[in-house]
Design a protein around this motif. Structure first.
Motif, short mmCIF file in Angstrom:
data_model
loop_
_atom_site.label_atom_id
_atom_site.label_comp_id
_atom_site.label_asym_id
_atom_site.label_seq_id
_atom_site.Cartn_x
_atom_site.Cartn_y
_atom_site.Cartn_z
N GLU A 218 1.27 23.13 -24.18
CA GLU A 218 0.18 24.10 -24.11
C GLU A 218 -0.31 24.35 -22.69
N GLY A 219 0.65 24.48 -21.78
CA GLY A 219 0.29 24.86 -20.41
C GLY A 219 -0.16 23.72 -19.52
N TYR A 220 -0.08 22.49 -20.04
CA TYR A 220 -0.41 21.32 -19.23
C TYR A 220 0.80 20.43 -19.08
N VAL A 221 0.78 19.57 -18.05
CA VAL A 221 1.77 18.51 -17.95
C VAL A 221 1.22 17.31 -18.72
N LEU A 222 1.90 16.92 -19.80
CA LEU A 222 1.43 15.75 -20.56
C LEU A 222 1.97 14.47 -19.96
N ALA A 223 3.17 14.53 -19.39
CA ALA A 223 3.75 13.32 -18.81
C ALA A 223 4.78 13.69 -17.76
N PHE A 224 4.89 12.86 -16.75
CA PHE A 224 5.93 13.04 -15.74
C PHE A 224 6.36 11.65 -15.29
N GLY A 225 7.64 11.34 -15.50
CA GLY A 225 8.11 10.01 -15.13
C GLY A 225 9.59 9.88 -15.39
N THR A 226 10.08 8.65 -15.43
CA THR A 226 11.50 8.45 -15.71
C THR A 226 11.75 8.77 -17.18
#
Ligand SMILES: Nc1ncnc2c1ncn2[C@@H]1O[C@H](COP(=O)(O)OP(=O)(O)OP(=O)(O)O)[C@@H](O)[C@H]1O
Ligand SMILES: [Mg+2]
Lengths: 249, 216
Positions: A218-226
């Motif tokens: 929904e237009g957001y970054v929920l997670a960023f990682g490996t």
């Protein structure tokens, strides 16, 4: 080296807020898989990076140079040079149907004076070898299969010597038996440390080829990682649900 | 009057038909293209003017337009005496060129609209300028898409040329009518039919060839 930096990126289509403040940092050699539900804004995000959509706010830096800074774009003329550092591969290939494979490949570098015609034809031959289509130089796009078209599209993007490659669902328009040949080419590029951002629904491919996963919702970054952090061990219910549903398919 | 005397006369008439056809195609296609460019430009005023022009050309009889160019132009206020056309052929050709340009403009505009948006995006991502995109990517595809409709229009043109008899030009149809009047033998009409059919058929073949050649 930081290849792409995005801060607080916002994009609306009329009333609809599609990107609500995206942050991302892509390092040299990163392979970022962008995952998330349909309509979450993945394509829009990628298209903003390469100026196919204009954002309303935030900043985008390509190799440290601003494309967009706090909601203000650099002049159109300067954008072209900056954006030429990036190549893009589309879901529907977008080869030029009236040109042979050769002309598809050499058109842009010829116009950008990256070499003589003969040099570029030689280079095109090399590129075709890297995508395992050595014999196809004089074919017309129409005569190729979907998987071959997409590999030609990748070769075309590589011809411009890009520092970064963007992919928007490169295998979604292909028959299942043809996705493998395209994913193999992308994996090989990953091994060669090409910096890439890839929107995909192929979770296994993301796990194997990507070193980072960006999960959008929904237009957001929920997670960023490996991949392990985001796909296998995430605590967010939404993300767990997303992958649980995919597994049962 | 026997057949072997008709044929050369009718061939003479055919020649005028073909000349008019050729001149019209050679000038109305580029003019149509120019109109399409103007029509799809971002300037609202230009767009409105072109839309009005196309409405005028397609919304009134071609015969009326031929009369207007040949008889009407001298009566225009102020510019009248500068735009008078004395040659019947030139007047007829001018009317045809301006009329057909409007039709071609609409055909090309349709072709332009059917070029996939992904083509523009690929061109942009590859760093092509707007001009390069237009001439190397969009126009070739637009022509290809437009070819069947252009072919159709060209066949209509071959037959439409007969309208110039109204301003006293002697084309194939006029020659035929004269022969029939003189000889009271209507079989000249049959010969004329064959002439028109052959011309249309050759045109059809030419366009079929073009469509094959650009079948990518
Ligand atoms: N050109 C446009 N005009 C209006 N709305 C648009 C446009 N492009 C996308 N949208 C809307 O923006 C939202 C995000 O679309 P986007 O294509 O970025 O999603 P996505 O994550 O790529 O989805 P998918 O997985 O289905 O490709 C959707 O609600 C979509 O309907
Ligand atoms: Mg998408």
């Amino acid at each position: 080296m930081e290849m792409i930096t995005v801060k607080g990126l916002k994009k609306n289509f009329g009333e609809l807020e599609v990107l609500k403040g995206i942050d991302l940092s892509v390092q040299k050699g990163d392979v970022v898989a962008v995952l998330g539900p349909s309509g979450s804004g993945k394509s829009t995000f990628l298209r903003c990076l390469i100026d196919l959509e204009e954002a309303e706010g935030g900043s985008i830096y390509i190799e440290g140079s601003p494309l967009l800074e706090e909601g203000k774009y650099i002049p159109k003329k300067q954008r072209r040079e900056l954006l030429y550092k990036m190549g893009m591969v589309f879901q529907h290939f977008n080869l030029f149907p009236h040109m042979s494979v050769r002309d598809n490949l050499i058109l842009a570098p010829l116009l950008h004076k990256q070499g003589s015609k003969q040099e570029l034809i030689n280079k095109a031959n090399e590129m075709l070898k890297t995508v395992s289509l050595a014999q196809k130089l004089n074919d017309m796009p129409k005569s190729l299969s979907g998987g071959q078209k997409q590999r030609i599209a990748i070769a075309r993007a590589l011809m411009q010597n890009p520092d970064i490659l963007l992919f928007d669902e490169p295998t979604s328009a292909l028959d299942p038996e043809l996705t493998g040949e395209v994913l193999r080419v992308i994996k090989r590029l990953a091994q060669e440390k090409m910096t890439m951002v890839i929107v995909t629904h192929e979770i296994n491919f993301a796990r194997e080829a990507a070193n980072k996963v960006l999960f959008m919702d929904e237009g957001y970054v929920l997670a960023f990682g490996t991949p392990e952090e985001v796909i296998d061990n995430n605590k967010s219910e939404r993300i767990k649900n997303f992958f649980a549903k995919l597994d049962t398919k | 009057m026997p057949l072997n005397e008709w044929i050369p006369q009718m061939a003479q008439g055919c020649l005028l038909t073909l000349k008019l056809f050729a001149v019209t195609i050679v000038f109305s296609v580029p003019l149509g293209l120019l109109l399409t460019f103007l029509y799809t430009s971002k300037n609202r005023v230009v767009t409105k003017i072109i839309a009005l022009y196309i409405l005028l050309m397609r919304g009134t009889p071609l015969l009326l337009q031929i009369f207007f160019v040949y008889f009407g132009l001298p009566y225009l206020p102020v510019i009248g005496k500068y735009v008078t056309i004395n040659s019947r052929f030139v007047a007829g050709a001018v009317a045809f060129i301006f009329n057909y340009a409007a039709y071609f403009a609409e055909i090309f505009r349709g072709g332009l609209l059917s070029v996939d948006k992904g083509q523009y995006e690929a061109a942009k991502v590859l760093g092509l300028s707007e001009t390069q995109t237009r001439f190397k990517i969009v126009l070739p595809q637009m022509f290809r898409i437009s070819l069947p409709a252009v072919s159709n229009e060209a066949i209509i043109l071959i037959k439409d040329t007969a309208l110039v008899t109204a301003i006293g030009l002697v084309d194939l149809l006029k020659v035929t009518k004269t022969i029939v009047n003189k000889t009271t033998n209507v079989s000249a009409f049959l010969v004329a039919t064959l002439f028109y059919l052959v011309m249309s058929y050759i045109l059809t073949l030419v366009f079929k060839f073009l469509e094959k050649k650009f079948d990518y």
